[in-house]
Design an enzyme around this catalytic site. Sequence first.
Site, PDB file in Angstrom:
ATOM      1  N   SER A  43       1.048  -1.207  -0.025  1.00 37.92           N
ATOM      2  CA  SER A  43      -0.278   0.091  -0.048  1.00 37.92           C
ATOM      3  C   SER A  43       0.684   1.112   0.086  1.00 37.92           C
ATOM      4  O   SER A  43       0.887   2.104   1.035  1.00 37.92           O
ATOM      5  CB  SER A  43      -1.042   0.090   1.257  1.00 37.92           C
ATOM      6  OG  SER A  43      -0.321  -0.010   2.412  1.00 37.92           O
ATOM      7  N   HIS A 148      -2.940  -6.058   2.273  1.00 45.36           N
ATOM      8  CA  HIS A 148      -2.035  -7.228   3.031  1.00 45.36           C
ATOM      9  C   HIS A 148      -2.923  -8.425   3.097  1.00 45.36           C
ATOM     10  O   HIS A 148      -2.211  -9.322   3.707  1.00 45.36           O
ATOM     11  CB  HIS A 148      -1.499  -6.725   4.168  1.00 45.36           C
ATOM     12  CG  HIS A 148      -0.593  -5.447   4.374  1.00 45.36           C
ATOM     13  ND1 HIS A 148      -0.403  -4.800   5.303  1.00 45.36           N
ATOM     14  CD2 HIS A 148      -0.380  -5.007   3.259  1.00 45.36           C
ATOM     15  CE1 HIS A 148       0.288  -3.811   4.990  1.00 45.36           C
ATOM     16  NE2 HIS A 148       0.422  -3.698   3.751  1.00 45.36           N
ATOM     17  N   GLN A 157      -6.711  -2.131   6.836  1.00 41.35           N
ATOM     18  CA  GLN A 157      -5.447  -2.764   6.683  1.00 41.35           C
ATOM     19  C   GLN A 157      -4.852  -3.658   7.968  1.00 41.35           C
ATOM     20  O   GLN A 157      -4.300  -4.619   7.812  1.00 41.35           O
ATOM     21  CB  GLN A 157      -4.383  -2.040   6.075  1.00 41.35           C
ATOM     22  CG  GLN A 157      -3.108  -2.739   5.512  1.00 41.35           C
ATOM     23  CD  GLN A 157      -2.281  -1.642   4.989  1.00 41.35           C
ATOM     24  OE1 GLN A 157      -2.452  -1.176   3.762  1.00 41.35           O
ATOM     25  NE2 GLN A 157      -1.101  -1.004   5.407  1.00 41.35           N
ATOM     26  N   GLU A 158      -4.989  -3.067   8.979  1.00 42.96           N
ATOM     27  CA  GLU A 158      -4.226  -3.404  10.301  1.00 42.96           C
ATOM     28  C   GLU A 158      -5.013  -3.242  11.411  1.00 42.96           C
ATOM     29  O   GLU A 158      -5.252  -1.901  11.628  1.00 42.96           O
ATOM     30  CB  GLU A 158      -2.979  -2.734  10.223  1.00 42.96           C
ATOM     31  CG  GLU A 158      -2.006  -3.483   9.104  1.00 42.96           C
ATOM     32  CD  GLU A 158      -0.683  -2.305   8.993  1.00 42.96           C
ATOM     33  OE1 GLU A 158      -0.114  -1.874  10.154  1.00 42.96           O
ATOM     34  OE2 GLU A 158      -0.173  -2.228   8.068  1.00 42.96           O
ATOM     35  N   GLU A 201       2.106  -9.810   6.979  1.00 47.49           N
ATOM     36  CA  GLU A 201       2.744  -9.273   8.369  1.00 47.49           C
ATOM     37  C   GLU A 201       2.530 -10.380   9.472  1.00 47.49           C
ATOM     38  O   GLU A 201       2.981  -9.970  10.455  1.00 47.49           O
ATOM     39  CB  GLU A 201       2.527  -7.831   8.552  1.00 47.49           C
ATOM     40  CG  GLU A 201       2.925  -6.716   7.677  1.00 47.49           C
ATOM     41  CD  GLU A 201       2.480  -5.549   7.935  1.00 47.49           C
ATOM     42  OE1 GLU A 201       1.873  -5.417   9.172  1.00 47.49           O
ATOM     43  OE2 GLU A 201       2.729  -4.542   7.075  1.00 47.49           O
ATOM     44  N   ASP A 237      -4.633   0.627  11.486  1.00 46.94           N
ATOM     45  CA  ASP A 237      -4.136   1.420  10.321  1.00 46.94           C
ATOM     46  C   ASP A 237      -5.177   1.296   9.274  1.00 46.94           C
ATOM     47  O   ASP A 237      -5.501   0.089   8.696  1.00 46.94           O
ATOM     48  CB  ASP A 237      -2.650   0.839   9.799  1.00 46.94           C
ATOM     49  CG  ASP A 237      -2.325   1.332   8.553  1.00 46.94           C
ATOM     50  OD1 ASP A 237      -2.881   2.657   8.009  1.00 46.94           O
ATOM     51  OD2 ASP A 237      -1.195   1.418   7.991  1.00 46.94           O
ATOM     52  N   GLU A 282      -3.847   5.273  12.097  1.00 47.63           N
ATOM     53  CA  GLU A 282      -2.762   5.471  10.937  1.00 47.63           C
ATOM     54  C   GLU A 282      -3.780   5.770   9.692  1.00 47.63           C
ATOM     55  O   GLU A 282      -4.719   5.016   9.398  1.00 47.63           O
ATOM     56  CB  GLU A 282      -1.958   4.453  10.874  1.00 47.63           C
ATOM     57  CG  GLU A 282      -0.964   4.698   9.959  1.00 47.63           C
ATOM     58  CD  GLU A 282       0.180   3.670   9.892  1.00 47.63           C
ATOM     59  OE1 GLU A 282       0.626   3.061  11.008  1.00 47.63           O
ATOM     60  OE2 GLU A 282       0.515   3.112   9.033  1.00 47.63           O
ATOM     61  N   ASP A 309       1.128   8.197   7.575  1.00 46.93           N
ATOM     62  CA  ASP A 309       1.995   7.482   6.967  1.00 46.93           C
ATOM     63  C   ASP A 309       2.253   7.674   5.358  1.00 46.93           C
ATOM     64  O   ASP A 309       3.029   8.400   4.896  1.00 46.93           O
ATOM     65  CB  ASP A 309       1.409   6.096   6.893  1.00 46.93           C
ATOM     66  CG  ASP A 309       2.169   4.941   6.328  1.00 46.93           C
ATOM     67  OD1 ASP A 309       3.251   5.277   5.524  1.00 46.93           O
ATOM     68  OD2 ASP A 309       1.935   3.963   6.142  1.00 46.93           O
ATOM     69  N   LYS A 334       9.482   5.323   7.399  1.00 42.88           N
ATOM     70  CA  LYS A 334       9.802   4.194   6.489  1.00 42.88           C
ATOM     71  C   LYS A 334      10.958   4.708   5.972  1.00 42.88           C
ATOM     72  O   LYS A 334      10.763   5.477   4.780  1.00 42.88           O
ATOM     73  CB  LYS A 334       8.761   3.649   5.822  1.00 42.88           C
ATOM     74  CG  LYS A 334       7.373   3.207   6.415  1.00 42.88           C
ATOM     75  CD  LYS A 334       6.357   2.834   5.491  1.00 42.88           C
ATOM     76  CE  LYS A 334       5.295   2.283   6.129  1.00 42.88           C
ATOM     77  NZ  LYS A 334       3.838   2.223   5.210  1.00 42.88           N
ATOM     78  N   HIS A 362       8.455  -0.953   9.610  1.00 41.34           N
ATOM     79  CA  HIS A 362       8.889  -1.945   8.256  1.00 41.34           C
ATOM     80  C   HIS A 362       8.044  -1.811   7.090  1.00 41.34           C
ATOM     81  O   HIS A 362       7.313  -0.648   7.040  1.00 41.34           O
ATOM     82  CB  HIS A 362       8.652  -3.407   8.949  1.00 41.34           C
ATOM     83  CG  HIS A 362       7.281  -3.533   9.093  1.00 41.34           C
ATOM     84  ND1 HIS A 362       6.737  -4.904   9.189  1.00 41.34           N
ATOM     85  CD2 HIS A 362       5.948  -2.630   9.311  1.00 41.34           C
ATOM     86  CE1 HIS A 362       5.284  -4.798   9.195  1.00 41.34           C
ATOM     87  NE2 HIS A 362       4.926  -3.683   9.414  1.00 41.34           N
ATOM     88  N   ARG A 363       8.025  -2.669   6.200  1.00 44.70           N
ATOM     89  CA  ARG A 363       7.374  -2.701   4.946  1.00 44.70           C
ATOM     90  C   ARG A 363       6.465  -4.080   5.055  1.00 44.70           C
ATOM     91  O   ARG A 363       7.109  -4.856   5.437  1.00 44.70           O
ATOM     92  CB  ARG A 363       7.669  -2.193   3.687  1.00 44.70           C
ATOM     93  CG  ARG A 363       8.585  -0.884   3.514  1.00 44.70           C
ATOM     94  CD  ARG A 363       7.671   0.140   3.730  1.00 44.70           C
ATOM     95  NE  ARG A 363       6.457   0.316   3.123  1.00 44.70           N
ATOM     96  CZ  ARG A 363       6.441   1.161   2.304  1.00 44.70           C
ATOM     97  NH1 ARG A 363       7.360   2.113   1.697  1.00 44.70           N
ATOM     98  NH2 ARG A 363       5.190   1.298   1.612  1.00 44.70           N
ATOM     99  N   SER A 364       5.550  -4.040   4.278  1.00 51.68           N
ATOM    100  CA  SER A 364       4.923  -5.594   4.323  1.00 51.68           C
ATOM    101  C   SER A 364       5.360  -6.442   3.412  1.00 51.68           C
ATOM    102  O   SER A 364       5.671  -7.800   3.862  1.00 51.68           O
ATOM    103  CB  SER A 364       3.238  -5.285   3.547  1.00 51.68           C
ATOM    104  OG  SER A 364       3.418  -4.609   2.344  1.00 51.68           O
ATOM    105  N   LYS A 385       6.767  -0.356  14.474  1.00 50.09           N
ATOM    106  CA  LYS A 385       5.863  -1.071  13.971  1.00 50.09           C
ATOM    107  C   LYS A 385       6.482  -2.272  12.859  1.00 50.09           C
ATOM    108  O   LYS A 385       6.875  -1.793  11.954  1.00 50.09           O
ATOM    109  CB  LYS A 385       4.887  -0.342  13.014  1.00 50.09           C
ATOM    110  CG  LYS A 385       3.544  -0.955  12.532  1.00 50.09           C
ATOM    111  CD  LYS A 385       3.152   0.356  11.731  1.00 50.09           C
ATOM    112  CE  LYS A 385       1.622  -0.262  11.222  1.00 50.09           C
ATOM    113  NZ  LYS A 385       1.241   0.390   9.833  1.00 50.09           N
TER     114      LYS A 385
HETATM  115  C1  PEP Z   1       1.671   0.283   6.123  1.00 51.42           C
HETATM  116  O1  PEP Z   1       0.862   0.900   5.649  1.00 51.42           O
HETATM  117  O2  PEP Z   1       1.795   1.067   7.215  1.00 51.42           O
HETATM  118  C2  PEP Z   1       2.480  -0.711   5.505  1.00 51.42           C
HETATM  119  C3  PEP Z   1       3.484  -1.106   6.267  1.00 51.42           C
HETATM  120  O3  PEP Z   1       2.120  -1.217   4.384  1.00 51.42           O
HETATM  121  P1  PEP Z   1       2.967  -1.223   3.052  1.00 51.42           P
HETATM  122  O4  PEP Z   1       4.365  -1.853   3.558  1.00 51.42           O
HETATM  123  O5  PEP Z   1       2.419  -2.112   2.176  1.00 51.42           O
HETATM  124  O6  PEP Z   1       2.918   0.088   2.405  1.00 51.42           O
HETATM  125 MG    MG Z   2       0.401   2.554   7.067  1.00 41.50          MG
END
Ligand code: PEP
Ligand code: MG
Length: 422
Positions: A43, A148, A157-158, A201, A237, A282, A309, A334, A362-364, A385
């Site tokens: 995302s 995800h 998403q989370e 994740e 999120d 988020e 984000d 990130k 992190h990233r997914s 995170k």
């Molecule tokens: C996020 O949106 O916080 C995330 C970790 O997603 P992605 O790495 O897929 O952008």
């Molecule tokens: Mg995010």
Amino acid sequence: MVETLIEDVYARKVYDSRGNPTIEVEVATTEGFGRASTPAGASTGIHEVVPFPKGGIDEAVKLVNEVIAQRIVGMDAADQVAVDGLLHEIDGTNNFSKIGGATALAISIAVAKAAASSFDMPLFQYIGGAFATEIPYPLGNVIGGGKHAGDRAPNIQEFLIIPVGAKSYAEAIEVCFKVHREAGKAIRSIDGSFAGGRGDEGAWAANISDEDALNALSKACDKVQSETGCKVVLGIDMAASSMWNSEKKVYVLRREGKVRSQDEQLNYVIEIAEKYDLRYIEDPVHEEDFEGFSRLVKSIGHKTLICGDDLFTTNASRIRRGLELRAANALIIKPNQVGTLSDAYEAVKTAKRGGLMPVMSHRSGETEDNFISHLAVGFRCPLIKTGILGGERVLKHNELIRIEEALENVKSMAELPSQLTR
Ligand code: PEP
Ligand code: MG
């Protein structure tokens, strides 16, 4: 200074946790060595730097080995700003579209690691110095949806937790794992056909609605809280940019085949924040809606962290705009959104000066690299995170357990804002 002289730079293609190719870079100094690899998002925000040059990873690897390496060899690994500045100069664009932000980040982090190793220091200490002694809390991902997980998973998403009552990272992550296990049971009681699938994740990916997921999360937290005595707070999120249809100007609820207007989205966020006592939200609205973010900060920012984000993409100038508009009270860091360690640090500094709480993330699509565990401590981010399960997530948790052990008597848990401790 001789021990940090860069003698060799080498890149190769490796794979991330989704099985997609990414870049790994090795840097050798006279007395040290650093290896780094870049993660990838699903995302992704539209203002992120471009990850790879037009020719993809193979071109990126070639570029490093045939062009960039010879420019960096001979530089001082301890001069991070000079190395990162040179990467910008070689690229010559404002979004790393020529050499790729993923390429730049792998070099940048590998250089920092090589410098740390030359001084025989852990990365967090090299970056943060003697006062980098605060341990972040994990922002654990318990149930997943959006990009995800599969199409039948929740829209959000989370579904996240923060074990704010924990006295150590080791305790905090154990509580996260317990909540994750309990949430699995709660999901099974909602959907008897749940087969235990997990998303990118490690969070549960189930055929349940957003509300069902929030209820399962609350139930699991209550149970673990009463068993362990550790206070746990809830967050999400929304990753609203992934739901946003910019032509129709509506948020699409893929699962239900419905849409929400911008006002309905704001009201929904306020409603679930209240109903589930969410302390962290988020990307509640899409990445260009600074105004929507501001409205949320005004109405619920005193009791909930509104975290940007995709809104900020770790970019200092977008953060400055957000500060002017009071669009958030927290932000995601990130490093691959912006391309170098120096740029990520600039984002952290800008955010902190304006009173935004940084969350290292992190990233997914992750790699076997643990650099974010070190950056969270080195940059003094109160939260990290990094998902929940899967080797590429657990190794980041385990590295934080090692870091807190290394800091032994001098460590303390990070200071959390009132939204999380009230
Ligand atoms: C996020 O949106 O916080 C995330 C970790 O997603 P992605 O790495 O897929 O952008
Ligand atoms: Mg995010």
